[in-house]
Design a protein around this motif. Structure first.
Motif, PDB file in Angstrom:
ATOM      1  N   LEU A   1     -41.907 -32.737 -25.501  1.00 45.68           N
ATOM      2  CA  LEU A   1     -41.284 -32.008 -26.603  1.00 45.68           C
ATOM      3  C   LEU A   1     -42.339 -31.559 -27.612  1.00 45.68           C
TER       4      LEU A   1
ATOM      5  N   ILE B   1     -38.925 -30.643 -33.920  1.00 36.82           N
ATOM      6  CA  ILE B   1     -39.410 -29.778 -32.846  1.00 36.82           C
ATOM      7  C   ILE B   1     -39.419 -28.317 -33.268  1.00 36.82           C
TER       8      ILE B   1
ATOM      9  N   GLY C   1     -34.542 -35.231 -27.781  1.00 43.42           N
ATOM     10  CA  GLY C   1     -34.559 -33.818 -28.144  1.00 43.42           C
ATOM     11  C   GLY C   1     -33.522 -33.473 -29.197  1.00 43.42           C
TER      12      GLY C   1
END
Length: 278
Positions: free
Chosen positions: A165, A112, A105
């Motif tokens: 994600l 993202i 992440g």
């Protein structure tokens, strides 16, 4: 974003965070409907921060379990006998399973918050992961209780959590499916999914709040953020109890028709120009 927008988004987050239907996908779609710029850094940060309310609901709902796990983990750090406690091992499994999504992440944060914030990505995530959920229910033997969980299970499920994600996949859909592939019972996989959500979503919310604080102030305002977070907390608390009862009696495939139908609807709205992809 005004306060009504925040209430609506808080409701959406609270209902969808722990269901295998993708809360991020639903938030992205709803933000688009509300006329918000879904690739704006402030709106993206709001999407992550409002999930903090749902995580507070998990902490409250499982407070007894969490307190027991923390106590067992702490005792196990200093006592060899305490390390034989299954709760000590489970606590380490949650920590280990949370590491992959934290690393991925962080490294993929620009991807993202940028290219993946697209409704066509949501469509693909909803449709394609539905196939994975279907196969997981058919292949998984569901013979293993929570007590049989191993470090290997936790790491595999933690790595699969990284797929979530991608908007549309669903964090709970990813982790529960991975647990079923490991032959865990549906309830055991769902409970692990809840515990893995705590460090993942708390970390994401805090990171976005700190790193994008100025963008949140400019594009959203902290008042709506607080309102949305409170609403998501209240709604999510009720959703947790309902989901645990549901998975004890029904397969997660009950959500597939909804996921596929929503993907088809979004596709039509995009192709007809009613919605824009970003």
């Amino acid at each position: 974003m005004d306060f009504l927008d925040a209430v609506i988004l808080g409701l959406v987050e609270g209902v969808t965070e722990f269901l295998p239907v993708s809360s991020t996908g639903h938030l992205t779609l709803t933000e688009n409907f509300l006329g918000l710029s879904i690739d704006d850094p402030g709106v993206t940060a709001f999407t992550a921060i409002v999930q903090f309310g749902a995580i507070l609901a998990v902490i409250l709902y499982f407070r007894a379990d969490i307190g027991r796990l923390i106590a067992a983990w702490w005792s196990g750090l200093f006592s060899r006998d305490a390390r034989q406690n299954p709760d000590y091992r489970f606590a380490w499994y949650v920590i280990a399973g949370s590491i992959p999504v934290g690393i991925v992440g962080f490294l993929a944060r620009d991807l993202i918050a940028g290219p993946l914030r697209n409704l066509w990505v949501v469509v693909a995530g909803l449709a394609l992961w539905s196939v994975v959920m279907y196969v997981a229910e058919r292949v998984g033997r569901q013979t293993r209780p929570e007590e049989s969980l191993t470090l290997k299970d936790a790491l595999i499920i933690g790595f699969v959590q990284c797929v979530a994600l991608i908007p549309g996949v669903s964090r709970s859909g990813a982790t529960i499916s991975a647990g079923l592939f490991r032959d865990l019972s549906r309830v055991a996989a769902t409970r692990l999914s809840f515990f893995l959500a705590i460090p993942a979503l708390v970390g994401a919310g805090l990171f976005e709040g700190v790193s994008e604080g100025s963008a949140v102030s400019a594009a959203v305002g902290w008042g709506p953020v607080i309102v949305g977070t409170v609403v998501s907390f209240v709604v999510a608390y009720a959703t947790i109890a309902w989901l645990l009862r549901l998975v004890a009696r029904h397969p997660i495939t009950v959500f597939i028709w909804y996921r596929v139908g929503l993907a088809a609807l979004i596709s039509v709205l995009l192709l007809t120009g009613v919605l824009s992809a970003t």
